[in-house]
Write a protein that holds these residues in place. Structure first.
Motif, PDB file in Angstrom:
ATOM      1  N   LEU A 175      -4.472 -28.548 -39.536  1.00  0.00           N
ATOM      2  CA  LEU A 175      -4.798 -27.267 -40.159  1.00  0.00           C
ATOM      3  C   LEU A 175      -3.847 -26.950 -41.307  1.00  0.00           C
ATOM      4  O   LEU A 175      -4.215 -26.223 -42.232  1.00  0.00           O
ATOM      5  CB  LEU A 175      -4.722 -26.142 -39.114  1.00  0.00           C
ATOM      6  CG  LEU A 175      -5.719 -26.178 -37.959  1.00  0.00           C
ATOM      7  CD1 LEU A 175      -5.445 -25.024 -37.000  1.00  0.00           C
ATOM      8  CD2 LEU A 175      -7.148 -26.104 -38.479  1.00  0.00           C
ATOM      9  N   ILE A 176      -2.643 -27.487 -41.225  1.00  0.00           N
ATOM     10  CA  ILE A 176      -1.619 -27.131 -42.207  1.00  0.00           C
ATOM     11  C   ILE A 176      -2.013 -27.519 -43.626  1.00  0.00           C
ATOM     12  O   ILE A 176      -1.946 -26.679 -44.536  1.00  0.00           O
ATOM     13  CB  ILE A 176      -0.257 -27.750 -41.803  1.00  0.00           C
ATOM     14  CG1 ILE A 176       0.185 -27.197 -40.445  1.00  0.00           C
ATOM     15  CG2 ILE A 176       0.800 -27.470 -42.864  1.00  0.00           C
ATOM     16  CD1 ILE A 176       1.453 -27.824 -39.895  1.00  0.00           C
ATOM     17  N   GLN A 214      13.580 -23.429 -38.990  1.00  0.00           N
ATOM     18  CA  GLN A 214      13.207 -22.937 -40.319  1.00  0.00           C
ATOM     19  C   GLN A 214      11.807 -22.331 -40.353  1.00  0.00           C
ATOM     20  O   GLN A 214      11.209 -22.207 -41.426  1.00  0.00           O
ATOM     21  CB  GLN A 214      13.330 -24.057 -41.367  1.00  0.00           C
ATOM     22  CG  GLN A 214      14.753 -24.457 -41.702  1.00  0.00           C
ATOM     23  CD  GLN A 214      15.544 -23.335 -42.362  1.00  0.00           C
ATOM     24  OE1 GLN A 214      15.170 -22.836 -43.416  1.00  0.00           O
ATOM     25  NE2 GLN A 214      16.643 -22.939 -41.744  1.00  0.00           N
ATOM     26  N   TRP A 215      11.264 -21.942 -39.188  1.00  0.00           N
ATOM     27  CA  TRP A 215       9.984 -21.249 -39.185  1.00  0.00           C
ATOM     28  C   TRP A 215      10.132 -19.934 -39.933  1.00  0.00           C
ATOM     29  O   TRP A 215      11.111 -19.208 -39.768  1.00  0.00           O
ATOM     30  CB  TRP A 215       9.527 -20.980 -37.755  1.00  0.00           C
ATOM     31  CG  TRP A 215       9.219 -22.234 -36.988  1.00  0.00           C
ATOM     32  CD1 TRP A 215       8.912 -23.461 -37.498  1.00  0.00           C
ATOM     33  CD2 TRP A 215       9.200 -22.391 -35.566  1.00  0.00           C
ATOM     34  NE1 TRP A 215       8.688 -24.372 -36.487  1.00  0.00           N
ATOM     35  CE2 TRP A 215       8.860 -23.747 -35.292  1.00  0.00           C
ATOM     36  CE3 TRP A 215       9.414 -21.516 -34.499  1.00  0.00           C
ATOM     37  CZ2 TRP A 215       8.741 -24.245 -33.991  1.00  0.00           C
ATOM     38  CZ3 TRP A 215       9.302 -22.005 -33.206  1.00  0.00           C
ATOM     39  CH2 TRP A 215       8.968 -23.357 -32.961  1.00  0.00           C
ATOM     40  N   ASP A 221       3.495 -19.101 -40.006  1.00  0.00           N
ATOM     41  CA  ASP A 221       3.962 -20.484 -40.131  1.00  0.00           C
ATOM     42  C   ASP A 221       3.190 -21.338 -39.129  1.00  0.00           C
ATOM     43  O   ASP A 221       3.329 -21.170 -37.911  1.00  0.00           O
ATOM     44  CB  ASP A 221       5.461 -20.580 -39.858  1.00  0.00           C
ATOM     45  CG  ASP A 221       6.071 -21.870 -40.384  1.00  0.00           C
ATOM     46  OD1 ASP A 221       5.416 -22.924 -40.226  1.00  0.00           O
ATOM     47  OD2 ASP A 221       7.180 -21.830 -40.943  1.00  0.00           O
ATOM     48  N   LEU A 222       2.366 -22.258 -39.638  1.00  0.00           N
ATOM     49  CA  LEU A 222       1.517 -23.081 -38.768  1.00  0.00           C
ATOM     50  C   LEU A 222       2.279 -24.192 -38.053  1.00  0.00           C
ATOM     51  O   LEU A 222       1.700 -24.897 -37.220  1.00  0.00           O
ATOM     52  CB  LEU A 222       0.361 -23.670 -39.574  1.00  0.00           C
ATOM     53  CG  LEU A 222      -0.718 -22.653 -39.954  1.00  0.00           C
ATOM     54  CD1 LEU A 222      -1.745 -23.275 -40.889  1.00  0.00           C
ATOM     55  CD2 LEU A 222      -1.405 -22.108 -38.714  1.00  0.00           C
ATOM     56  N   ARG A 223       3.553 -24.345 -38.370  1.00  0.00           N
ATOM     57  CA  ARG A 223       4.353 -25.288 -37.600  1.00  0.00           C
ATOM     58  C   ARG A 223       4.585 -24.778 -36.178  1.00  0.00           C
ATOM     59  O   ARG A 223       4.861 -25.566 -35.260  1.00  0.00           O
ATOM     60  CB  ARG A 223       5.691 -25.540 -38.289  1.00  0.00           C
ATOM     61  CG  ARG A 223       5.580 -26.327 -39.575  1.00  0.00           C
ATOM     62  CD  ARG A 223       6.922 -26.455 -40.274  1.00  0.00           C
ATOM     63  NE  ARG A 223       7.455 -25.160 -40.681  1.00  0.00           N
ATOM     64  CZ  ARG A 223       8.597 -24.987 -41.341  1.00  0.00           C
ATOM     65  NH1 ARG A 223       9.333 -26.049 -41.659  1.00  0.00           N
ATOM     66  NH2 ARG A 223       9.012 -23.782 -41.685  1.00  0.00           N
ATOM     67  N   VAL A 224       4.474 -23.469 -35.985  1.00  0.00           N
ATOM     68  CA  VAL A 224       4.720 -22.888 -34.656  1.00  0.00           C
ATOM     69  C   VAL A 224       3.683 -23.372 -33.638  1.00  0.00           C
ATOM     70  O   VAL A 224       4.052 -23.958 -32.608  1.00  0.00           O
ATOM     71  CB  VAL A 224       4.766 -21.348 -34.725  1.00  0.00           C
ATOM     72  CG1 VAL A 224       4.943 -20.759 -33.323  1.00  0.00           C
ATOM     73  CG2 VAL A 224       5.885 -20.889 -35.648  1.00  0.00           C
ATOM     74  N   ALA A 275      -3.246 -20.578 -28.613  1.00  0.00           N
ATOM     75  CA  ALA A 275      -4.246 -19.835 -29.387  1.00  0.00           C
ATOM     76  C   ALA A 275      -3.635 -18.567 -29.973  1.00  0.00           C
ATOM     77  O   ALA A 275      -3.928 -18.201 -31.127  1.00  0.00           O
ATOM     78  CB  ALA A 275      -5.439 -19.490 -28.497  1.00  0.00           C
ATOM     79  N   LEU A 276      -2.779 -17.912 -29.203  1.00  0.00           N
ATOM     80  CA  LEU A 276      -2.167 -16.667 -29.662  1.00  0.00           C
ATOM     81  C   LEU A 276      -1.265 -16.885 -30.872  1.00  0.00           C
ATOM     82  O   LEU A 276      -1.362 -16.164 -31.876  1.00  0.00           O
ATOM     83  CB  LEU A 276      -1.368 -16.040 -28.512  1.00  0.00           C
ATOM     84  CG  LEU A 276      -0.607 -14.747 -28.832  1.00  0.00           C
ATOM     85  CD1 LEU A 276      -1.581 -13.644 -29.227  1.00  0.00           C
ATOM     86  CD2 LEU A 276       0.235 -14.307 -27.632  1.00  0.00           C
ATOM     87  N   VAL A 277      -0.382 -17.899 -30.805  1.00  0.00           N
ATOM     88  CA  VAL A 277       0.531 -18.112 -31.929  1.00  0.00           C
ATOM     89  C   VAL A 277      -0.207 -18.687 -33.147  1.00  0.00           C
ATOM     90  O   VAL A 277       0.223 -18.486 -34.287  1.00  0.00           O
ATOM     91  CB  VAL A 277       1.718 -19.013 -31.523  1.00  0.00           C
ATOM     92  CG1 VAL A 277       2.599 -18.318 -30.492  1.00  0.00           C
ATOM     93  CG2 VAL A 277       1.266 -20.370 -31.017  1.00  0.00           C
ATOM     94  N   THR A 278      -1.334 -19.392 -32.902  1.00  0.00           N
ATOM     95  CA  THR A 278      -2.153 -19.859 -34.021  1.00  0.00           C
ATOM     96  C   THR A 278      -2.784 -18.665 -34.732  1.00  0.00           C
ATOM     97  O   THR A 278      -2.764 -18.562 -35.969  1.00  0.00           O
ATOM     98  CB  THR A 278      -3.259 -20.814 -33.537  1.00  0.00           C
ATOM     99  OG1 THR A 278      -2.668 -21.906 -32.838  1.00  0.00           O
ATOM    100  CG2 THR A 278      -4.075 -21.349 -34.705  1.00  0.00           C
ATOM    101  N   TRP A 279      -3.356 -17.767 -33.949  1.00  0.00           N
ATOM    102  CA  TRP A 279      -3.952 -16.533 -34.481  1.00  0.00           C
ATOM    103  C   TRP A 279      -2.912 -15.711 -35.232  1.00  0.00           C
ATOM    104  O   TRP A 279      -3.171 -15.193 -36.322  1.00  0.00           O
ATOM    105  CB  TRP A 279      -4.548 -15.748 -33.309  1.00  0.00           C
ATOM    106  CG  TRP A 279      -5.166 -14.432 -33.648  1.00  0.00           C
ATOM    107  CD1 TRP A 279      -6.146 -14.178 -34.558  1.00  0.00           C
ATOM    108  CD2 TRP A 279      -4.840 -13.170 -33.044  1.00  0.00           C
ATOM    109  NE1 TRP A 279      -6.469 -12.839 -34.553  1.00  0.00           N
ATOM    110  CE2 TRP A 279      -5.686 -12.202 -33.629  1.00  0.00           C
ATOM    111  CE3 TRP A 279      -3.936 -12.780 -32.054  1.00  0.00           C
ATOM    112  CZ2 TRP A 279      -5.637 -10.849 -33.271  1.00  0.00           C
ATOM    113  CZ3 TRP A 279      -3.898 -11.443 -31.693  1.00  0.00           C
ATOM    114  CH2 TRP A 279      -4.741 -10.487 -32.302  1.00  0.00           C
ATOM    115  N   GLN A 280      -1.727 -15.607 -34.670  1.00  0.00           N
ATOM    116  CA  GLN A 280      -0.645 -14.853 -35.300  1.00  0.00           C
ATOM    117  C   GLN A 280      -0.259 -15.473 -36.640  1.00  0.00           C
ATOM    118  O   GLN A 280      -0.075 -14.768 -37.635  1.00  0.00           O
ATOM    119  CB  GLN A 280       0.564 -14.809 -34.369  1.00  0.00           C
ATOM    120  CG  GLN A 280       1.731 -13.990 -34.913  1.00  0.00           C
ATOM    121  CD  GLN A 280       2.930 -14.014 -33.982  1.00  0.00           C
ATOM    122  OE1 GLN A 280       3.036 -14.877 -33.111  1.00  0.00           O
ATOM    123  NE2 GLN A 280       3.848 -13.077 -34.172  1.00  0.00           N
ATOM    124  N   ALA A 281      -0.160 -16.800 -36.680  1.00  0.00           N
ATOM    125  CA  ALA A 281       0.229 -17.468 -37.922  1.00  0.00           C
ATOM    126  C   ALA A 281      -0.824 -17.280 -38.999  1.00  0.00           C
ATOM    127  O   ALA A 281      -0.492 -17.007 -40.168  1.00  0.00           O
ATOM    128  CB  ALA A 281       0.454 -18.959 -37.656  1.00  0.00           C
TER     129      ALA A 281
END
Length: 347
Positions: A175-176, A214-215, A221-224, A275-281
């Motif tokens: 996705l990045i 470094q997030w 940040d999609l690295r999360v 899913a939550l941290v993806t949505w947040q990013a």
């Protein structure tokens, strides 16, 4: 003196050779990167130039060791799993080697769209390595998910769900490149390099970030989600190990079916976290600054996961009471729960 440590060391040396060689190379790179952080003060896009190789070295050392341990367990299709693990090891070695070489050169290993022949060749090899690692993990997950792997049901469930999370993490990495915009970055020598994308959402790459990772602390940040999902493998295995340890102290956990169900619930909760941290990013929100909507979703997820765990334990408790005779302790399955966890390294 107990012979267990010597037996453990002997077994570890017999783990999948290509994976363990890759892990050894990552540990060597870790040492080089630490020295680089101390001796080399160059900065690339706001971060010390040797920080990225260090992060990749740690991540791949942990992941490679986990795979090697897993492959030491009895399972079917060893020719396939060994071949895929070798592909993963070679691809990881090459790709992280490219990250290290580019760091030493003070330029970009990711998203580099330079038209120089050397840079183009490196990017082609790098892309092939990424695809090879994902393919290897996908095949491993398919081969191992259709069979029981591990000393008990709980360990097998942890391996199955952990591999699924890891594969999802690799897909999330794709996705990045698709969400960022083309822009120009500067090498440590100040030379402009065209970049096809970035990992930050809503802000440019290179801004203020968390220590070490470094997030971004100013945008998404999609690295999360990529990191969280990828290392769900280790999280599930650690949970299975913890439950096996607790089983010796809490009779309700001695039934491996109960532990397997708890791991299943935890895996669903962990997938919800991904899913939550993806949505947040994607909402351009830093991990460290969740809004009320994110906090509410996190609370709902935590509550549902807790209720589900409680339901599993309630069923286990009723099952234990059903088999208890007057004057006898409850029999909840295998009283030696967890005793086989080290089969892959101590037998």
């Amino acid at each position: 003196m107990s012979a267990a440590p010597f037996e453990l060391r002997r077994r570890v040396t017999q783990w999948h050779r290509p994976l363990m060689l890759m892990v050894a190379s990552m540990l060597a790179l870790l040492v080089v990167s630490l020295a680089g952080l101390v001796l080399d003060d160059r900065v690339l896009q706001g971060a010390p130039v040797w920080l990225k190789p260090l992060k990749f070295a740690v991540s791949l050392a942990v992941y490679g060791t986990t795979l090697a341990w897993m492959l030491s367990l009895p399972h079917r299709g060893r020719r396939w799993t060994s071949g895929m693990a070798t592909l993963f090891a070679v691809a990881a070695f090459v790709d992280v080697g490219i990250v290290a070489v580019q760091a030493a050169r003070g330029t970009f290993s990711h998203f580099n769209d330079s038209t120089e022949p050397f840079e183009e060749a490196i990017q082609r090899v790098f892309g092939m390595g990424v695809m090879s690692m994902m393919l290897a993990n996908l095949v491993l997950a398919i081969v191992l998910t259709v069979q029981r792997v591990g000393p008990d049901r709980a360990a097998s469930r942890a391996i199955h769900t952990g591999l699924a999370l890891a594969v999802a993490g690799m897909f999330l990495g794709f996705l990045i490149p698709f969400q960022g915009k083309p822009h120009t970055g500067l090498t440590t020598g100040g030379l402009p390099v065209p970049l096809t994308s970035g990992h930050s959402v809503g802000v440019p790459d290179g801004g203020t970030g968390l220590p070490i990772t470094q997030w971004s602390t100013t945008g998404g940040d999609l690295r999360v989600p990529h990191f969280v999902a990828l290392h769900g493998f280790q999280a599930m295995l650690l949970l299975a190990l913890l439950l096996a340890w607790l089983a010796a102290r809490h009779p309700i956990l001695r039934d491996e079916r109960t532990r397997a169900r708890l791991i299943g619930v935890a895996a669903l909760g962990y997938a919800g976290l991904v899913a939550l941290v993806t949505w947040q990013a994607f909402r351009a929100q830093p991990l460290t600054s969740p809004d009320l909507l994110t906090l509410g979703a996190a609370a709902l997820l935590a509550g549902l996961t807790t209720l589900a765990c409680g339901a599993v334990l309630a069923v286990a408790r009723r099952g234990g009471e059903a088999v208890t005779e007057p004057g006898e302790p409850a029999r909840l399955g295998d009283s030696g729960a967890g005793s086989g966890w080290t089969d892959g390294v101590t037998r």
